[in-house]
Design an enzyme around this catalytic site. Structure first.
Site, short mmCIF file in Angstrom:
data_model
loop_
_atom_site.label_atom_id
_atom_site.label_comp_id
_atom_site.label_asym_id
_atom_site.label_seq_id
_atom_site.Cartn_x
_atom_site.Cartn_y
_atom_site.Cartn_z
N MET A 27 -14.12 -57.48 7.67
CA MET A 27 -15.07 -58.54 8.03
C MET A 27 -14.64 -59.24 9.32
SD MET A 27 -17.55 -58.57 5.91
CE MET A 27 -18.41 -60.14 5.94
N ASN A 122 -14.50 -65.41 0.93
CA ASN A 122 -15.29 -65.67 -0.29
C ASN A 122 -14.54 -66.68 -1.16
OD1 ASN A 122 -17.85 -64.61 -0.57
ND2 ASN A 122 -17.12 -62.58 -1.19
N SER A 147 -22.40 -63.71 4.37
CA SER A 147 -22.92 -62.57 3.60
C SER A 147 -23.45 -61.51 4.54
CB SER A 147 -24.03 -62.99 2.66
OG SER A 147 -24.53 -61.84 2.00
N LYS A 219 -23.33 -69.72 -1.50
CA LYS A 219 -22.99 -68.30 -1.35
C LYS A 219 -22.61 -67.69 -2.71
CE LYS A 219 -21.73 -64.28 0.40
NZ LYS A 219 -20.68 -63.65 -0.30
N HIS A 222 -25.71 -66.98 -4.35
CA HIS A 222 -26.25 -65.78 -3.70
C HIS A 222 -25.65 -64.53 -4.36
CE1 HIS A 222 -25.48 -62.43 -0.91
NE2 HIS A 222 -26.62 -62.72 -0.31
N ASN A 223 -24.34 -64.56 -4.56
CA ASN A 223 -23.68 -63.41 -5.16
C ASN A 223 -24.09 -63.22 -6.64
OD1 ASN A 223 -22.41 -63.21 -2.69
ND2 ASN A 223 -20.47 -62.58 -3.59
N GLU A 226 -27.21 -61.57 -6.44
CA GLU A 226 -26.90 -60.19 -6.01
C GLU A 226 -26.51 -59.33 -7.23
OE1 GLU A 226 -24.11 -59.85 -2.57
OE2 GLU A 226 -22.88 -58.66 -3.92
N HIS A 490 -24.56 -84.64 -36.79
CA HIS A 490 -24.65 -84.76 -35.33
C HIS A 490 -25.90 -85.50 -34.85
CE1 HIS A 490 -21.02 -82.54 -34.72
NE2 HIS A 490 -21.47 -81.51 -35.41
C1 6PG Z 1 -21.95 -60.31 0.64
C2 6PG Z 1 -21.27 -59.69 -0.55
C3 6PG Z 1 -19.80 -59.75 -0.41
C4 6PG Z 1 -19.03 -58.80 -1.30
C5 6PG Z 1 -19.07 -59.19 -2.72
C6 6PG Z 1 -18.84 -58.02 -3.63
O1 6PG Z 1 -22.74 -61.21 0.41
O2 6PG Z 1 -21.68 -59.87 1.75
O3 6PG Z 1 -21.64 -60.36 -1.71
O4 6PG Z 1 -19.44 -61.08 -0.54
O5 6PG Z 1 -19.47 -57.51 -1.12
O6 6PG Z 1 -18.04 -60.11 -2.91
O7 6PG Z 1 -18.62 -58.56 -4.86
P1 6PG Z 1 -18.11 -57.74 -6.09
O8 6PG Z 1 -16.89 -56.96 -5.64
O9 6PG Z 1 -17.78 -58.77 -7.09
O10 6PG Z 1 -19.23 -56.83 -6.46
#
Ligand code: 6PG
Length: 519
Positions: A27, A122, A147, A219, A222-223, A226, A490
């Site tokens: 990266m 991350n 990302s 983010k 976002h993941n 994902e 409760h």
């Molecule tokens: C991004 C990806 C990046 C990474 C993930 C993979 O947005 O560019 O999400 O951050 O590829 O961390 O995550 P895993 O290894 O948990 O699948």
């Protein structure tokens, strides 16, 4: 005055670098090349000399030696002495301890209070919050979640910056230059993958998210999305493979078709590529040779944990994490497959193959809407909890290009939040109400077919349960509250009385009298 700043003063400022960069892994290296493409002069340092040599070589190759923009450094203090003051130093090192390791070395090397250190790893968002106060007075700690993987880093990522607003004014232009760009008219990415020829027009996929931590939180979600998106695509593949006996190439073709319409996304596109890939060793489809055990680095898990902590129903995201966990039990699954019976039913006993494919398309689309609804709902609840003001239209906008979940669909999410910034849930936006209404019949049929045939589709069905629960006026939580009151006193609220009034039944007495609970 520190040695580093003294040597900066003595140098001709034309020779000084705009940015310092530490960490030249995949990266980091690509972000540096992207910065160079955008005319920034970058001082680079890594503990691994080979990586420094590599970036110098690559820069020279791409820009011809006389215009080289990378300045190699042998130490933290050399890096500081090469920078224009006040300095901006970008870190691309593994999340966790390495970030603090580098920050402490920079302190030892003489970093100054108005220098900015930007963490682009991350990182866990709470670590960023802590770091801002730990390093206060030593330098300004700022965070930017990135990302887009290596190609995104190289030619335009989506950037989620957060922290000190003054620091943002100093790096905003740089981030806008290197970020992915979107055509404002169509909402589609403007792409260029040519070194030295970055996209200079369009809307940059970066926006100030909020106080430190907010960017990495966004983010993280976002993941989480994902993870859900990937799992949903994998479930559709599994049903086509197992239920319809389609070959990987045939499924790749189906995904290519789907990519022309409302499912158009980077993840659908790359899934087709993966499915079409031949294994160079066996000549079979590569996907059949890849071990079916999913890895994970933790960001999906963090999203699920955060959803549980703030009480946000993000079941499709959480289910996608569980699906990866379950896949890791390969040996047990192999044994169980020989012992545990499934149904003896075919997915095509009622509907034809093409009908099932169409149902899967709509199921994927509706489930995807729910996964995004969960992610945005989670961000809204977390924002309230942490006192952030998140602009969801802007967040959807910067995910339209550069990032892993980039998709045509994000334009509709942008529009949903642009027309109602207080939208409680994406599912309530008129466009999405209409879309789910139109496609839910197929969504239900696809899941029913998979269940009858015994093919797992945990993310798709959890998305449908989310939808059905969310639209349910009365849930069975009434019985649940009765159970809790029975065994644990409760208490419960009544439908016919103000909610804050609490009641209890004396379950263990023959009269079972209702008593009002006074706080
Ligand atoms: C991004 C990806 C990046 C990474 C993930 C993979 O947005 O560019 O999400 O951050 O590829 O961390 O995550 P895993 O290894 O948990 O699948």
């Amino acid at each position: 005055m520190t040695k580093a700043s003294l040597s900066r003063q003595q140098s001709n400022s034309d020779n000084l670098c705009d940015i310092g960069f530490i960490g030249l892994g995949v990266m980091g290296k690509n972000l540096v090349l992207n910065l160079c493409d955008n005319d920034y002069k970058v001082a680079c340092f890594d503990l691994d000399q080979a990586k420094i040599d590599g970036i110098v070589e690559q820069d020279a190759l791409e820009r011809k030696t006389e215009h080289a923009r990378v300045v190699p450094c042998k130490s933290y203090s050399e890096l500081l002495s090469c920078l224009k003051s006040p300095c901006t130093i970008v870190l691309s090192v593994p999340a966790g301890e390495p970030v603090d390791h580098v920050c402490n070395h920079l302190i030892d090397a003489g970093i100054e209070p108005d220098d900015i250190v930007v963490d682009t790893g991350n990182s866990l968002w709470t670590d960023s919050v802590e770091r801002e106060s730990t390093y206060k007075g030593k330098f300004v700690f700022f965070s930017t979640a990135v990302s887009g993987g290596e190609v995104g880093a190289r030619f335009g990522p989506s950037l989620m910056p957060s922290g000190d607003p003054y620091a943002w004014t100093r790096i905003e232009k740089i981030w806008q230059d290197i970020a992915a760009k979107v055509d404002p008219k169509t909402g589609k990415p403007i792409e260029s993958y040519e070194p030295g020829n970055p996209v200079k027009h369009g809307e940059p996929c970066t926006t100030y998210i909020g106080p430190v931590g907010a960017g990495h939180y966004v983010k993280m979600v976002h993941n989480g999305i994902e993870y859900a998106d990937m799992q949903l695509i994998c479930e559709a593949y599994h049903i086509m493979r197992e239920g319809l006996s389609m070959s990987p190439a045939e499924i790749a073709e189906t995904y290519r078709e789907w990519n022309k319409g409302k499912l158009n996304s980077y993840l659908i596109e790359i899934s087709a590529e993966v499915l079409d890939q031949q294994d160079p060793e066996s000549g079979k489809a590569l996907v059949d040779m890849i071990m079916d055990k999913a890895g994970q680095k933790g960001t999906g898990l963090w999203t699920a944990v955060s959803a549980l902590q703030v009480g946000s129903p993000a079941q499709t995201i959480t289910q996608a994490v569980f699906a990866r966990s379950l896949s890791a039990f390969k040996d047990e699954r192999v044994k169980a497959s020989k012992k545990l019976a499934g149904p003896n039913a075919s997915i095509t006993s009622v509907d034809s193959k093409q009908e099932v494919i169409d149902q899967l398309h709509d199921a994927l689309y509706c489930s995807k809407i729910c996964a995004y609804a969960q992610g945005f709902q989670l961000m809204a609840i977390a924002a309230k909890e942490h006192g952030w003001t998140l602009d969801f239209a802007e967040i959807a906008k910067i995910w339209r290009a550069g990032c892993i979940i980039r998709a045509v669909f994000l334009q509709s999410i942008t529009q949903a939040y642009e027309s109602n910034e207080k939208l409680e849930n994406l599912l309530l936006d008129p466009f999405f109400v209409e879309q789910i209404n139109k496609y839910q019949h197929n969504w239900r049929r696809a899941i029913a077919g998979a269940c009858i045939a015994g093919i797992p589709c945990s993310a798709m069905s959890s998305a449908l349960s989310y939808y059905d629960s969310y639209r349910c006026e009365v849930l069975p939580a009434n019985l649940l509250q009765g159970q809790r009151d029975f065994f644990g006193a409760h208490t419960f609220s009544r439908m016919d009385k103000p909610e804050h009034k609490k009641f209890h039944i004396e379950w263990n007495t023959p009269e079972r009298k209702q008593v009002t609970i006074k706080k």
